[in-house]
Design a protein around this motif. Structure first.
Motif, PDB file in Angstrom:
ATOM      1  N   SER A 147       0.833  -1.208   0.000  1.00  0.00           N
ATOM      2  CA  SER A 147       0.000   0.000   0.000  1.00  0.00           C
ATOM      3  C   SER A 147       0.864   1.253   0.000  1.00  0.00           C
ATOM      4  N   ALA A 148       1.976   1.238   0.756  1.00  0.00           N
ATOM      5  CA  ALA A 148       2.857   2.405   0.792  1.00  0.00           C
ATOM      6  C   ALA A 148       3.480   2.673  -0.571  1.00  0.00           C
ATOM      7  N   SER A 149       3.854   1.620  -1.281  1.00  0.00           N
ATOM      8  CA  SER A 149       4.500   1.814  -2.580  1.00  0.00           C
ATOM      9  C   SER A 149       3.482   2.108  -3.686  1.00  0.00           C
ATOM     10  N   LEU A 154       0.569   6.578  -6.525  1.00  0.00           N
ATOM     11  CA  LEU A 154      -0.596   7.353  -6.948  1.00  0.00           C
ATOM     12  C   LEU A 154      -0.564   8.757  -6.334  1.00  0.00           C
ATOM     13  N   MET A 155      -0.066   8.863  -5.095  1.00  0.00           N
ATOM     14  CA  MET A 155       0.100  10.188  -4.481  1.00  0.00           C
ATOM     15  C   MET A 155       1.088  11.021  -5.292  1.00  0.00           C
ATOM     16  N   TYR A 156       2.168  10.402  -5.713  1.00  0.00           N
ATOM     17  CA  TYR A 156       3.177  11.092  -6.529  1.00  0.00           C
ATOM     18  C   TYR A 156       2.574  11.565  -7.856  1.00  0.00           C
ATOM     19  N   LEU A 157       1.801  10.693  -8.496  1.00  0.00           N
ATOM     20  CA  LEU A 157       1.186  11.054  -9.770  1.00  0.00           C
ATOM     21  C   LEU A 157       0.163  12.173  -9.592  1.00  0.00           C
ATOM     22  N   ALA A 158      -0.623  12.084  -8.521  1.00  0.00           N
ATOM     23  CA  ALA A 158      -1.617  13.132  -8.262  1.00  0.00           C
ATOM     24  C   ALA A 158      -0.934  14.462  -7.980  1.00  0.00           C
ATOM     25  N   TYR A 169      -4.522  18.413  -3.312  1.00  0.00           N
ATOM     26  CA  TYR A 169      -4.373  18.199  -1.874  1.00  0.00           C
ATOM     27  C   TYR A 169      -5.355  17.140  -1.377  1.00  0.00           C
ATOM     28  N   ALA A 170      -6.584  17.170  -1.890  1.00  0.00           N
ATOM     29  CA  ALA A 170      -7.603  16.216  -1.449  1.00  0.00           C
ATOM     30  C   ALA A 170      -7.214  14.785  -1.821  1.00  0.00           C
ATOM     31  N   LEU A 171      -6.755  14.581  -3.057  1.00  0.00           N
ATOM     32  CA  LEU A 171      -6.355  13.241  -3.493  1.00  0.00           C
ATOM     33  C   LEU A 171      -5.152  12.742  -2.710  1.00  0.00           C
ATOM     34  N   THR A 172      -4.173  13.608  -2.511  1.00  0.00           N
ATOM     35  CA  THR A 172      -2.966  13.215  -1.786  1.00  0.00           C
ATOM     36  C   THR A 172      -3.290  12.846  -0.341  1.00  0.00           C
ATOM     37  N   ALA A 173      -4.110  13.670   0.311  1.00  0.00           N
ATOM     38  CA  ALA A 173      -4.475  13.393   1.700  1.00  0.00           C
ATOM     39  C   ALA A 173      -5.307  12.123   1.812  1.00  0.00           C
ATOM     40  N   SER A 174      -6.234  11.919   0.867  1.00  0.00           N
ATOM     41  CA  SER A 174      -7.088  10.723   0.902  1.00  0.00           C
ATOM     42  C   SER A 174      -6.264   9.448   0.746  1.00  0.00           C
ATOM     43  N   LEU A 175      -5.297   9.475  -0.157  1.00  0.00           N
ATOM     44  CA  LEU A 175      -4.443   8.303  -0.353  1.00  0.00           C
ATOM     45  C   LEU A 175      -3.564   8.048   0.867  1.00  0.00           C
ATOM     46  N   ALA A 176      -3.087   9.110   1.499  1.00  0.00           N
ATOM     47  CA  ALA A 176      -2.277   8.953   2.711  1.00  0.00           C
ATOM     48  C   ALA A 176      -3.102   8.323   3.834  1.00  0.00           C
ATOM     49  N   VAL A 206      10.878   3.372   0.996  1.00  0.00           N
ATOM     50  CA  VAL A 206      12.238   3.284   0.458  1.00  0.00           C
ATOM     51  C   VAL A 206      12.221   2.745  -0.964  1.00  0.00           C
ATOM     52  N   TRP A 207      11.421   1.700  -1.182  1.00  0.00           N
ATOM     53  CA  TRP A 207      11.304   1.114  -2.524  1.00  0.00           C
ATOM     54  C   TRP A 207      10.827   2.163  -3.527  1.00  0.00           C
ATOM     55  N   LEU A 208       9.857   2.954  -3.138  1.00  0.00           N
ATOM     56  CA  LEU A 208       9.320   3.973  -4.038  1.00  0.00           C
ATOM     57  C   LEU A 208      10.355   5.060  -4.311  1.00  0.00           C
ATOM     58  N   LEU A 209      11.074   5.476  -3.277  1.00  0.00           N
ATOM     59  CA  LEU A 209      12.091   6.509  -3.440  1.00  0.00           C
ATOM     60  C   LEU A 209      13.244   6.031  -4.321  1.00  0.00           C
ATOM     61  N   VAL A 210      13.518   4.730  -4.300  1.00  0.00           N
ATOM     62  CA  VAL A 210      14.545   4.170  -5.171  1.00  0.00           C
ATOM     63  C   VAL A 210      14.016   4.011  -6.590  1.00  0.00           C
ATOM     64  N   ALA A 211      12.783   3.510  -6.710  1.00  0.00           N
ATOM     65  CA  ALA A 211      12.255   3.122  -8.017  1.00  0.00           C
ATOM     66  C   ALA A 211      11.995   4.312  -8.936  1.00  0.00           C
ATOM     67  N   ILE A 212      11.360   5.364  -8.442  1.00  0.00           N
ATOM     68  CA  ILE A 212      10.939   6.459  -9.326  1.00  0.00           C
ATOM     69  C   ILE A 212      12.113   7.140 -10.012  1.00  0.00           C
ATOM     70  N   PRO A 213      13.121   7.656  -9.283  1.00  0.00           N
ATOM     71  CA  PRO A 213      14.226   8.305  -9.991  1.00  0.00           C
ATOM     72  C   PRO A 213      15.047   7.344 -10.832  1.00  0.00           C
ATOM     73  N   LEU A 214      15.219   6.104 -10.339  1.00  0.00           N
ATOM     74  CA  LEU A 214      15.992   5.136 -11.100  1.00  0.00           C
ATOM     75  C   LEU A 214      15.307   4.781 -12.408  1.00  0.00           C
ATOM     76  N   LEU A 215      14.009   4.572 -12.352  1.00  0.00           N
ATOM     77  CA  LEU A 215      13.270   4.230 -13.562  1.00  0.00           C
ATOM     78  C   LEU A 215      13.259   5.382 -14.558  1.00  0.00           C
TER      79      LEU A 215
END
Length: 238
Positions: A147-149, A154-158, A169-176, A206-215
């Motif tokens: 769920s975190a990743s 989806l939070m990053y995309l929003a 802000y609403a989408l980001t907060a709802s997903l959090a 951590v996985w998300l922080l590694v994956a997005i810039p690397l990809l």
């Protein structure tokens, strides 16, 4: 070899390259992070976990198992796999966002795979007396990590693509909030310790922080590599 087949082969090669490299680097980063975190958890893990079971039970209230199970399903492997493939198809049909058709499954499927590897590495049994059926090992929580990743993506995309501030802000907060609630459901159902959930959240982040810039970097490099091949294939007569 037809142009369509060359395009498909290049796309599959790109996906396999991104998935393999990201998984290896992500595994090393997450294992190192959790190894440090587990040392912290071990200090007072038993008392902390016991208190967390009681606290979550009071917070969500008794007799809530039906909707709790419905909510926790939103981070199950089956749902995330289907949702990830569905989102990939949507992005694939949108020329401007076709890169996300690879990013979404790499993050989702990579998170599931990495969680299974971490469970085998730590070998922590699940809590006794669960309120629902659960199989496999406990640390870190797969639902929390996935769920975190996934919802973190989806939070990053929003946050990066939604133009209207209020909606962003609403989408980001709802997903959090959704991520947090999914973690609480795992403790409520007694299928994970609170330390499993916290570790899952940290591993997913951590996985998300590694994956997005690397990809992003891999996407540019591999696309440039196959650009000339695709252009040459398009010029060949079918």
């Amino acid at each position: 070899m037809t142009t369509t087949f060359r395009r498909l082969l290049a796309g599959l090669t790109l996906f396999a390259t991104e998935f393999a490299i990201t998984l290896v680097l992500g595994t090393l980063g997450v294992v190192a992070f959790l190894a440090l975190g587990r040392e912290v958890f071990d200090q007072d893990a038993a008392s902390f976990d016991a208190g967390a079971f009681r606290w979550v039970r009071r917070l969500l209230g008794p007799g809530r198992q039906q909707w709790v199970e419905a909510l926790t399903f939103l981070a199950s492997r089956y749902f995330i796999t289907a949702a990830g493939l569905g989102l990939s198809l949507v992005f694939l049909l949108r020329r401007r966002h076709r890169w996300y058709s690879l990013l979404v499954p790499v993050v989702a499927l990579g998170s599931i795979t990495l969680n299974l590897l971490l469970k085998q590495f730590y070998q922590r049994p699940r809590p006794l007396l669960p309120l629902t059926s659960a199989s496999g090992l406990s640390f870190p929580s797969g639902h929390a990590m996935i769920s975190a990743s996934f919802y973190g993506l989806l939070m990053y995309l929003a946050w990066t693509h939604v133009q209207r501030p209020a909606l962003r802000y609403a989408l980001t907060a709802s997903l959090a909030v959704l991520i947090l609630l999914i973690g609480l459901t795992r403790v409520y159902l007694r299928v994970h310790y609170a330390t499993d959930v916290l570790a899952g959240f940290m591993a997913g982040a951590v996985w998300l922080l590694v994956a997005i810039p690397l990809l992003r970097q891999l996407e540019t490099r591999v696309r440039n590599r196959f650009k000339d091949q695709l252009q040459a294939a398009e010029k060949q007569p079918v």
